[in-house]
Design a protein around this motif. Structure first.
Motif, mmCIF file in Angstrom:
data_model
loop_
_atom_site.group_PDB
_atom_site.id
_atom_site.type_symbol
_atom_site.label_atom_id
_atom_site.label_comp_id
_atom_site.label_asym_id
_atom_site.label_seq_id
_atom_site.Cartn_x
_atom_site.Cartn_y
_atom_site.Cartn_z
ATOM 1 N N HIS A 87 12.594 -9.630 5.124
ATOM 2 C CA HIS A 87 11.517 -9.457 4.153
ATOM 3 C C HIS A 87 11.701 -8.117 3.469
ATOM 4 O O HIS A 87 11.920 -7.111 4.137
ATOM 5 C CB HIS A 87 10.161 -9.511 4.867
ATOM 6 N N ALA A 88 11.633 -8.107 2.149
ATOM 7 C CA ALA A 88 11.674 -6.877 1.358
ATOM 8 C C ALA A 88 12.830 -5.961 1.753
ATOM 9 O O ALA A 88 12.662 -4.763 1.908
ATOM 10 C CB ALA A 88 10.354 -6.122 1.462
ATOM 11 N N GLY A 89 14.004 -6.548 1.912
ATOM 12 C CA GLY A 89 15.168 -5.718 2.161
ATOM 13 C C GLY A 89 15.354 -5.295 3.597
ATOM 14 O O GLY A 89 16.289 -4.565 3.907
ATOM 15 N N VAL A 90 14.461 -5.721 4.479
ATOM 16 C CA VAL A 90 14.617 -5.375 5.883
ATOM 17 C C VAL A 90 14.866 -6.658 6.675
ATOM 18 O O VAL A 90 14.116 -7.624 6.565
ATOM 19 C CB VAL A 90 13.352 -4.686 6.435
ATOM 20 N N GLY A 91 15.942 -6.669 7.441
ATOM 21 C CA GLY A 91 16.253 -7.810 8.289
ATOM 22 C C GLY A 91 15.727 -7.556 9.692
ATOM 23 O O GLY A 91 15.644 -6.409 10.134
ATOM 24 N N ARG A 117 6.035 -4.567 8.050
ATOM 25 C CA ARG A 117 6.586 -5.361 6.946
ATOM 26 C C ARG A 117 6.941 -4.511 5.746
ATOM 27 O O ARG A 117 7.792 -4.878 4.955
ATOM 28 C CB ARG A 117 5.564 -6.411 6.503
ATOM 29 N N GLU A 118 6.233 -3.411 5.610
ATOM 30 C CA GLU A 118 6.426 -2.633 4.395
ATOM 31 C C GLU A 118 7.547 -1.647 4.577
ATOM 32 O O GLU A 118 7.562 -0.882 5.527
ATOM 33 C CB GLU A 118 5.151 -1.873 4.070
ATOM 34 N N PHE A 119 8.435 -1.669 3.634
ATOM 35 C CA PHE A 119 9.550 -0.757 3.747
ATOM 36 C C PHE A 119 9.844 -0.231 2.365
ATOM 37 O O PHE A 119 10.496 -0.889 1.569
ATOM 38 C CB PHE A 119 10.755 -1.487 4.337
ATOM 39 N N MET A 120 9.284 0.920 2.063
ATOM 40 C CA MET A 120 9.507 1.511 0.747
ATOM 41 C C MET A 120 9.700 3.008 0.969
ATOM 42 O O MET A 120 8.784 3.786 0.779
ATOM 43 C CB MET A 120 8.338 1.216 -0.176
ATOM 44 N N PRO A 121 10.917 3.386 1.408
ATOM 45 C CA PRO A 121 11.134 4.802 1.692
ATOM 46 C C PRO A 121 10.887 5.634 0.438
ATOM 47 O O PRO A 121 11.231 5.207 -0.670
ATOM 48 C CB PRO A 121 12.612 4.869 2.091
ATOM 49 N N GLU A 122 10.284 6.770 0.641
ATOM 50 C CA GLU A 122 9.998 7.646 -0.490
ATOM 51 C C GLU A 122 11.080 8.712 -0.556
ATOM 52 O O GLU A 122 11.331 9.417 0.422
ATOM 53 C CB GLU A 122 8.633 8.283 -0.270
ATOM 54 N N ILE A 138 13.006 2.690 -7.443
ATOM 55 C CA ILE A 138 14.434 2.454 -7.573
ATOM 56 C C ILE A 138 14.833 1.319 -6.640
ATOM 57 O O ILE A 138 14.617 1.398 -5.436
ATOM 58 C CB ILE A 138 15.222 3.726 -7.218
ATOM 59 N N ALA A 139 15.379 0.247 -7.229
ATOM 60 C CA ALA A 139 15.809 -0.888 -6.415
ATOM 61 C C ALA A 139 17.287 -0.721 -6.117
ATOM 62 O O ALA A 139 18.086 -0.556 -7.036
ATOM 63 C CB ALA A 139 15.562 -2.191 -7.163
ATOM 64 N N ASP A 140 17.650 -0.743 -4.843
ATOM 65 C CA ASP A 140 19.069 -0.593 -4.550
ATOM 66 C C ASP A 140 19.714 -1.967 -4.474
ATOM 67 O O ASP A 140 19.046 -2.999 -4.608
ATOM 68 C CB ASP A 140 19.288 0.262 -3.300
ATOM 69 N N SER A 141 21.023 -1.997 -4.313
ATOM 70 C CA SER A 141 21.744 -3.269 -4.423
ATOM 71 C C SER A 141 21.355 -4.240 -3.310
ATOM 72 O O SER A 141 21.623 -5.421 -3.404
ATOM 73 C CB SER A 141 23.244 -3.014 -4.397
ATOM 74 N N GLN A 142 20.744 -3.746 -2.231
ATOM 75 C CA GLN A 142 20.365 -4.636 -1.137
ATOM 76 C C GLN A 142 18.933 -5.125 -1.282
ATOM 77 O O GLN A 142 18.436 -5.827 -0.407
ATOM 78 C CB GLN A 142 20.491 -3.901 0.204
ATOM 79 N N GLY A 143 18.263 -4.696 -2.343
ATOM 80 C CA GLY A 143 16.894 -5.154 -2.528
ATOM 81 C C GLY A 143 15.865 -4.256 -1.872
ATOM 82 O O GLY A 143 14.693 -4.592 -1.839
ATOM 83 N N ILE A 144 16.297 -3.111 -1.338
ATOM 84 C CA ILE A 144 15.318 -2.168 -0.807
ATOM 85 C C ILE A 144 14.794 -1.343 -1.976
ATOM 86 O O ILE A 144 15.556 -0.946 -2.849
ATOM 87 C CB ILE A 144 15.964 -1.237 0.238
ATOM 88 N N HIS A 145 13.478 -1.121 -1.973
ATOM 89 C CA HIS A 145 12.911 -0.319 -3.042
ATOM 90 C C HIS A 145 12.623 1.088 -2.544
ATOM 91 O O HIS A 145 11.985 1.269 -1.511
ATOM 92 C CB HIS A 145 11.626 -0.968 -3.573
ATOM 93 N N PHE A 146 13.092 2.047 -3.285
ATOM 94 C CA PHE A 146 12.843 3.449 -2.963
ATOM 95 C C PHE A 146 11.854 3.987 -3.991
ATOM 96 O O PHE A 146 11.974 3.708 -5.178
ATOM 97 C CB PHE A 146 14.136 4.259 -3.029
ATOM 98 N N LEU A 147 10.907 4.769 -3.483
ATOM 99 C CA LEU A 147 9.849 5.269 -4.359
ATOM 100 C C LEU A 147 10.063 6.756 -4.624
ATOM 101 O O LEU A 147 10.455 7.504 -3.729
ATOM 102 C CB LEU A 147 8.506 5.056 -3.673
#
Lengths: 736, 161
Positions: A58-62, B82-87, B133-142
């Motif tokens: 989910h949301a880039g985390v496996g 569930r939330e993963f948005m490293p700042e 910022i969306a990285d190539s793996q779909g992780i969003h960085f704030l």
């Protein structure tokens, strides 16, 4: 299941490096699997048949979860870059556990199949090209040198151009040299009372004229040849970029704005072109001029030459210092410019929506803001740039002053003649004007380099549906399609989760489900607009990834909800997939598509022009043209993606008749919102959130009273319950 | 925290498998429910929906503080997982100013690397200087406010804007 120390002799069968901890902070960790245990470095679990390892993301985390059927034992997390490795680890775990349960040794991994995505591997390859594809090598900074690839075909002409440059530059250096004898041997002796040597004057003045004429002729030839070459390089660059762009997958176009791509192919290539034909040429001439002048000056008088060249390093430093700021500035201007055009590209196609919602002012404001941003960036750059040119000018004047001072001193010392000083002054004025124009090359080079980078950004982009290096030959296509355990992820969203479907040749499959259930995605994968994330789509038993894309697509006929007609005649549009079709074939296709009669009602029949979006035709008419287009290529596989949902019921009936002709004898996959249009399907496949939930024909599925039945009921009930336009509507539910 | 935590019209518990179990006012039981923020970026604390594993909305929670302590704790816990948005706190280095570019960054969740596929993956948010910022793996960085980064990070960032 009790925690115990890892056995020393047990070497790991598989390991997985994870990079996130329980609190989702970046921290490396290591999972290892031995023949009997699984461990994360802190705790170890003995393998039992009841243990299960499941993964989800989910949301880039496996996430990998270990449970024993009753309790969750552990949970590990990683960023999606490690997903392939995690899937591999999970598979290794399952094999090991199953072999423990059955007492048999684990089955060997099947050769020729990628362990990650289960796609086929070429016999001589260990790494699956599909999984190792995500290379992130940035383009080199020396982007402009990469233009050589486009210059190579014109090597001969470039060499000729270079020699002409050399010669014409040398010719321009003759006149100042002639001022020396003119001064020392003619004018000064005459001033001192000697008679004028008319013959010598004639020779010298003739030399001046000759040099000027020679420089003119050579300069003309050089400019012409090099402009010719650069124009060709520019054209090649443009067409190559466009060709490459067309080959990129839909994924690329989905992530780019049209205005930006238009700007890249149009403006940027033109800028590079001008740079090559004008600025680079000037620069080469300047370098030659400076080198030759320096040589001449040193042979006349080394000391004065030294004094002349003193400001050169200063200017060199200045150029270098400003270069970086200018380059970033120009890159920024390009991006901002793309932003400005993007606003236009967004708004103009959507003009009806803009007007309908009366948002003209808002869109104007958006454009104004983009322009303001543009101004702001330009202003900042101009601050540096405006300072730069006058500074170079001032340095030039100072240089001339230095030569005067030093020259006068040398003349009083008696070590040079007035003629030498005159020649020097003549040379250095040329010399310094050259330096000035050379300093301009900085900005032009940076602009061109920024443009080249943006072009190579496109050229370096590898299609995400690449053609295999050694494509297999597709056997004659009968229309049998096998979808094997297909997963698809878009960004970090899983859209398809394990689809298995076997489609017989000639069968008609109806795909139904709520919007967002993955129907269109499945169809896109079957067309190979995208590649599967996991699993395989096979046609005639051959994995789609192992055959050439174009080879396969010519067997596919596609009818979309929004038929796109290109600018051109109706006949051109029908023959789009087979430009060599005869007129008889085009008419036959149009007849079969029930388009013949309305085409004949157009002013020029089949030769009538249709616009970008076929504005002159109704939705149903455009759709029938696109059906004729699909009919003409006589595809074995036919895909109807909501082909009738954009039109009214009466038109739908006409289209349906056209479609019935099209479907006959072909494998058909149809997506339709109106379930009634799929009654004729051999099998209906009901999808829900990325999975297939039911398969069967209409009657079977109705009898089962499952997902399809609910969809059908909802639709028929909806139709009854749907309020007529204008009837009072129930008030919207108010938020609590 | 809240003045008067009223009892929620639903019950939420965590089962041994680690999944959230929801029991609605009508007695319906759903396993594996997920809390989802409706406005994940602009108003993360307003409007949280409990979604069933099938993707249906079970409950709409206007504000978290109206809920009993234990339910609120479970929801916060699940959201945190569930939330993963490293700042991004600092941009240490970038491999190149041309994309794709690999950035070494220090984030609120530790140091890591991200791959920026193209400048288009940097999205301007509404707040002043806020970037996603969306990285190539779909992780969003704030980046909460780019003006608050140190000078070097700002200089690097500017090249991509």
């Amino acid at each position: 299941m009790t925690a115990s120390a890892t056995l020393p002799e047990a070497s790991p069968l598989a390991t997985l490096e994870i990079d996130l901890d329980d609190l989702l902070e970046f921290r490396p960790g290591l999972l290892s699997l031995t023949a009997t245990q699984i461990s994360d470095g802190r705790q170890t679990w003995t393998l039992t048949p009841r243990l299960t390892l499941t993964h989800h993301d989910h949301a880039g985390v496996g996430t990998l979860e270990l449970d024993d059927g009753e309790r969750r034992l552990a949970c590990w997390r990683y960023s999606m870059g490690r997903n392939p490795a995690a899937l591999k680890f999970e598979r290794a775990f399952n094999r090991q556990r199953d072999s423990l349960a059955s007492g048999l040794p684990p089955p060997p991994l099947l050769a020729g199949i990628c362990p990650i995505c289960r796609g086929p591997l070429a016999p001589d390859e260990d790494d699956c090209p599909n999984c190792a594809r995500e290379l992130h090598t940035p383009p080199s900074t020396w982007t402009l040198l990469r233009l050589w690839r486009f210059a190579r075909p014109y090597k001969g002409m470039l060499l000729a151009g270079f020699l002409l440059t050399l010669a014409s530059t040398a010719a321009t250096l003759v006149p100042p040299y002639l001022t020396m004898p003119l001064m020392d041997d003619v004018l000064i002796p005459y001033q001192n009372g000697k008679p004028l040597d008319v013959a010598k004057v004639g020779w010298l003045l003739g030399g001046l004229l000759g040099a000027a004429l020679l420089a003119w002729g050579l300069g003309w030839a050089r400019t012409y040849i090099l402009a010719l070459v650069s124009e060709r390089i520019g054209a090649d660059l443009r067409t190559t970029t466009y060709e490459h762009l067309l080959k990129l997958s839909l994924e690329y176009f989905g992530g780019k704005r049209t205005g930006d791509l238009l700007a890249r192919i149009g403006t940027e290539t033109d800028r590079i072109n001008v740079f090559l034909s004008l600025h680079l040429l000037d620069f080469a001439t300047d370098i030659l001029m400076i080198a030759m002048t320096a040589v001449i000056l040193f042979t006349i008088n080394p000391w004065l030459a030294l004094a002349t060249l003193v400001p050169l390093p200063v200017i060199g430093w200045l150029i270098h210092a400003v270069r970086d700021r200018l380059r970033t500035g120009f890159e920024q201007i390009d991006r901002v410019w793309a932003e400005v055009t993007s606003v236009l590209a967004d708004t103009i196609p959507g003009i009806r929506v803009v007007k309908a919602f009366a948002q003209e002012a808002r869109e104007a404001q958006r454009f104004r803001e983009a322009n303001k941003h543009n101004l702001h960036v330009n202003d900042r750059l101009n601050r540096v740039w405006s300072l730069f040119a006058p500074t170079v000018g001032m340095l030039t004047e100072i240089g001339v002053l230095v030569v005067w001072i030093f020259g006068i001193w040398l003349i009083t010392e008696g070590s040079i003649t007035v003629g030498v000083l005159t020649a020097f002054l003549a040379y250095i004025t040329r010399f310094y004007t050259r330096l000035d124009s050379m300093s301009r090359i900085v900005s032009h080079t940076q602009k061109a380099a920024a443009g080249a980078k943006r072009i190579f950004d496109i050229l370096d982009h590898v299609s995400s549906v690449p053609d295999p290096a050694k494509p297999l030959v597709l056997p004659p296509v009968q229309g049998g399609i096998r979808v094997e355990n297909v997963h698809f992820r878009y960004g970090n969203r899983a859209i398809l989760r394990g689809i298995d479907l076997d489609i017989q040749p000639g069968e008609m499959i109806g795909l139904v489900g709520h919007s967002g259930s993955g129907k269109s995605t499945l169809v896109n994968l079957i067309c190979r607009f995208y590649d599967v994330s996991e699993g395989a789509v096979k046609v005639e038993g051959v994995d789609l990834r192992s055959v050439a894309v174009a080879d396969y697509r010519k067997h596919i006929g596609l009818v979309l909800q929004e038929p796109f007609l290109f600018f051109g005649t109706i006949a051109d549009n029908i023959a789009y997939g087979r430009p060599d079709a005869t007129r008889a074939e085009i008419v036959a296709a149009a007849r079969a598509a029930h388009a013949h009669e309305f085409i004949l009602r157009q002013p020029f029949g089949y030769d009538s022009l249709v616009g970008e979006r076929g504005q002159a035709l109704s939705g149903g008419e455009r759709q029938r043209i696109s059906i004729a287009r699909a009919l003409l290529i006589n595809p074995k596989i036919l895909i109807l993606d909501e082909a009738t949902s954009a039109v009214d019921t009466e038109t739908e009936f006409e289209i349906q008749q056209a479609l019935n002709n099209l479907i006959r004898g072909r494998t058909t996959i149809a997506i339709a919102h109106r379930l009634s249009t799929l009654r004729r399907a051999d099998r209906l496949v009901v999808m829900d959130r990325g999975r297939i939930v039911e398969i069967g024909d209409h009657d079977e599925l109705m009898a089962r009273e499952g997902a399809y039945w609910r969809l059908y009921q909802a639709q028929t009930r909806q139709l009854d319950a749907l309020p007529a336009l204008g009837a009072p509507v129930e008030e919207m539910e108010k938020p609590a | 925290m809240s003045s008067a935590p009223r009892s929620a019209p639903f019950a939420l518990t965590r089962n041994p498998m680690g999944r959230l179990v929801y029991v609605g006012a009508d007695g319906g039981i759903h396993e594996g429910v997920v809390p989802v923020r409706a406005f994940a970026l602009s108003a993360p604390d307003q409007g949280i929906a409990l979604m069933s594993a099938e993707g249906r909305e079970l409950e709409w929670i206007e504000r978290l503080d109206g809920l009993p302590e234990d339910v609120r704790g479970l929801i916060a816990e699940e959201l945190a997982q569930r939330e993963f948005m490293p700042e991004i706190k600092r941009i240490v280095a970038v491999s190149s100013f041309a994309t794709p570019s690999t950035w070494r960054v220090e984030t609120s969740r530790g140091a890591t690397e991200l791959v920026l596929r193209s400048e288009d993956d940097i999205r301007r948010l509404k707040g002043p200087g806020a970037l996603l910022i969306a990285d190539s793996q779909g992780i969003h960085f704030l980046i909460r406010d780019r003006k608050m980064l140190d000078a070097q990070s700002q200089r690097i960032l500017k090249r991509f804007l």
